[in-house]
Design an enzyme around this catalytic site. Sequence first.
Site: not given
Length: 303
Positions: A100, A247, A269
């Site tokens: 991320s 995602d 994610h």
Amino acid sequence: MMWLSACVLALAAWPAAAGTYTQTKYPIVLVHGIFGFDNIGPVEYFYGIPSALRADGAKVYLVQVSAANSHEVRGEQLLTQVKQILAATGAAKVNLMGHSQGSPTSRYVASVRPDLIASVTSVDGVNKGSAVADVALHVAPPGTVSNAALVTVANGFSSIVNFLSGGSGLPQNSLAATTSLSTAGTAKFNLAHPEGVPTTACGEGAYTARGVAYYSWGGAKSYTNVLDILDPFMALTSLAFGGAKNDGLVSTCSQRLGKVIRADYAMNHMDVVNQTVGLVNLFETNPVTVFRAQANRLKNAGL
Ligand code: CA
């Protein structure tokens, strides 16, 4: 007799061969995303991944940077910890794997101190911003998201953050984080730190820049496991993308950096870091396997 010797040799070689699959030349440093640790802990963030990498020879380090802050502030915090790891291990460089916002955080360090970094691997990295951050800042392009979707996206985002985040004692700045993660904020960051970033909208970037190897992999499915409490929120935030593959929090095009291993795993994610506590898509490759394969790829590249 010769046959027996060969057998003994094979047996003797087996344990060493089994234990070196992830034995990279340089230590692996796992860099977390925007969420804090009070609820899940720094080790558990990459759920089961450090132990799986260590089992076959990798030296793995976890770092903690501000849960919510700019790429640059988090990057300086990471640089300090990379220097500490190098001093403690005697290694000349480290391999960074960032999830991320951990990707631009890692890219910052590789950009300002390429001499200390062997590689950067982006895992569902926010390399060209997130439409979810744009929505949170009310700067989403008109017409891309309906008003109803805006509300659900905002609610989903705050629910995910509230679920996962907590104070860590490090400076937190949610606005700086969100601004950094927006499309415009990341574009500005990329001008100063362009290494590995694709110059086309959804292509690959330079495989090597200033001596650092760049890789990426990521997911393209927001809802993957009915038992995972986060999946309904991922489904809500995925509405921010107006149909573009994502995602749940980052589009697949934004995830791309350097050599793209895959950007279409059926993972969301949080699946890519084996969350929540191992609840991932049962019909897709396990994310722990993908981390191990990437360590093996680094090893084979002499990194
Ligand atoms: Ca999951």
